[in-house]
Design an enzyme around this catalytic site. Structure first.
Site, mmCIF file in Angstrom:
data_model
loop_
_atom_site.group_PDB
_atom_site.id
_atom_site.type_symbol
_atom_site.label_atom_id
_atom_site.label_comp_id
_atom_site.label_asym_id
_atom_site.label_seq_id
_atom_site.Cartn_x
_atom_site.Cartn_y
_atom_site.Cartn_z
ATOM 1 N N MET A 85 0.965 -1.065 -0.039
ATOM 2 C CA MET A 85 0.104 0.111 -0.001
ATOM 3 C C MET A 85 0.890 1.348 0.039
ATOM 4 O O MET A 85 1.845 1.383 0.780
ATOM 5 C CB MET A 85 -0.788 -0.048 1.032
ATOM 6 N N SER A 99 3.623 -6.793 2.075
ATOM 7 C CA SER A 99 2.457 -6.235 2.661
ATOM 8 C C SER A 99 1.112 -6.712 2.072
ATOM 9 O O SER A 99 1.124 -7.887 1.695
ATOM 10 C CB SER A 99 2.672 -4.838 2.730
ATOM 11 N N GLN A 100 0.368 -5.837 1.840
ATOM 12 C CA GLN A 100 -0.755 -6.072 1.254
ATOM 13 C C GLN A 100 -0.939 -7.153 0.019
ATOM 14 O O GLN A 100 -1.757 -7.938 -0.364
ATOM 15 C CB GLN A 100 -2.119 -5.172 1.074
ATOM 16 N N ASP A 109 7.065 -4.720 13.946
ATOM 17 C CA ASP A 109 6.284 -4.036 13.092
ATOM 18 C C ASP A 109 5.156 -2.985 13.722
ATOM 19 O O ASP A 109 4.460 -3.634 14.554
ATOM 20 C CB ASP A 109 5.355 -5.275 12.314
ATOM 21 N N HIS A 140 7.879 -2.856 10.029
ATOM 22 C CA HIS A 140 7.552 -3.326 8.771
ATOM 23 C C HIS A 140 8.188 -2.976 7.535
ATOM 24 O O HIS A 140 8.683 -2.069 7.070
ATOM 25 C CB HIS A 140 6.051 -2.304 8.602
#
Ligand SMILES: *[C@@H]1O[C@H](CO)[C@@H](O)[C@H](O)[C@H]1NC(C)=O
Ligand SMILES: *[C@@H]1O[C@H](CO)[C@@H](O)[C@H](O)[C@H]1NC(C)=O
Ligand SMILES: *[C@@H]1O[C@H](CO)[C@@H](O)[C@H](O)[C@H]1NC(C)=O
Length: 303
Positions: free
Chosen positions: A38, A112-113, A230, A286
């Site tokens: 994202m 990530s996503q 994270d 993250h």
């Protein structure tokens, strides 16, 4: 979610050197498909661009695709916030199906996503066949919170946070807000199961789609990287398929403790027993890792 802020990766000046002419002969090395996170894009020179170049340098002749969702980098970034995820997944499926260089199969790496989106690709689109899926900080059980957003996108995140609070499971929010599509509210489990357009579907919450189960088993390896420090993903357990126990928002359970695993609704227990699941943990926030860590821990899965 969350842009890749891979600043450590820039430490080595060697990465900034232009990659040599690409050899697409694919001599025994599987191609690699990358899906960004994202607030990021396919071609950000500070994140996915670095990863692509590093992989190309380390594995000569490899064919790497960094997915662009839309017609431009700006569109690609926006779509990471606002485009129906199911639509994104089906666009990617058709792009991969049309690429003759992927006919023999490919490996995939989602940041990530992008990681849960690539898992949906594996579950829904078995041809061409994904062999190894590497999830780097993905949220396979979704998120219940948006504690921090990547720098430049923080104003967008304020809007998103408000929309999620106002009604993550309303049709309009589900359709138009990517993060709502993997919003997992343990206090409103019924709403989540019933109305989550993306995550509840790929996690077999409503029904068990045997096709998903069968397709996911086609993977040789499913590597899940968790970032121990994270501050973006909430709860961080989601990176290893764990989540908050239903009905409260404090205690978490691991994948192995979940109904998903115990009833083996997605075939993950079978994959675990077959030694196909690899759980990696690394210190750092993250998507923060060094080149050395990447080369040592992730590259071996791509050879
Ligand atoms: C693939 O070919 C390139 C050059 O064409 C070579 O440098 C590389 O070592 C080969 N890789 C493998 C895995 O054989
Ligand atoms: C199961 O998943 C496949 C692949 O996406 C899809 O074609 C099929 O319609 C799904 N079945 C059900 C009952 O949802
Ligand atoms: C990161 O988290 C791990 C596990 O919780 C902890 O042991 C470590 O001290 C943390 N590191 C930093 C730099 O905060």
């Amino acid at each position: 979610m969350a842009a890749a802020l891979l600043c450590f990766l820039l430490a080595g000046p060697v990465l900034l050197a232009a990659a040599g002419p690409l050899d697409y002969s694919n001599n025994g090395t599987l191609p690699l498909v990358i899906w960004h996170g994202m607030g990021d894009s396919c071609c950000n020179p500070l994140s996915m661009g670095v990863i692509k170049k590093m992989v190309e340098k380390e594995i000569p002749g490899i064919y790497v695709i960094s997915l662009m969702i839309g017609k431009s980098i700006v569109e690609d970034t926006e779509n990471g916030f606002f485009m129906d995820v199911n639509k994104q997944v089906s666009m990617v499926c058709s792009q991969l199906a049309q690429d003759p260089k992927l006919k023999g199969g490919y490996n995939a790496m989602g940041f990530s996503q992008g990681a849960q989106f690539l898992r949906a690709v594996a579950q829904r689109c078995p041809s061409p066949t994904m062999k190894t899926l590497i999830s780097v900080g993905g949220q396979h059980q979704g998120v219940y919170g948006l504690p921090r957003c990547p720098g430049e996108s923080s104003h967008i995140c304020d809007i998103i946070r408000k929309a999620l609070n106002d009604g993550a499971y309303t049709d309009i929010v589900q359709k138009h807000l990517v993060q709502a599509q993997y919003w997992h509210d343990p206090l409103n489990d019924d709403l989540y199961k019933k109305h989550s357009l993306f995550l509840a579907d790929i996690n077999q919450e409503r029904a068990v789609n045997e096709t998903y189960k069968k397709n996911l088993q086609l993977l040789d390896k499913f590597v899940l990287v968790k970032f121990l420090n994270d501050t973006v993903v909430d709860p961080v357990d989601s990176e290893w398929f764990g989540f908050l126990k239903t009905g409260q928002a404090k205690e978490t359970e691991t994948l192995q403790e979940s109904v998903l695993y115990k009833e083996d609704r997605l075939g993950l227990a079978a994959m675990d027993k077959a030694g196909k699941l690899v759980f990696l943990a690394t210190e750092g926030d993250h998507l923060q890792f060094t080149q050395e860590w990447f080369k040592k821990n992730l590259l071996p899965f791509l050879h």
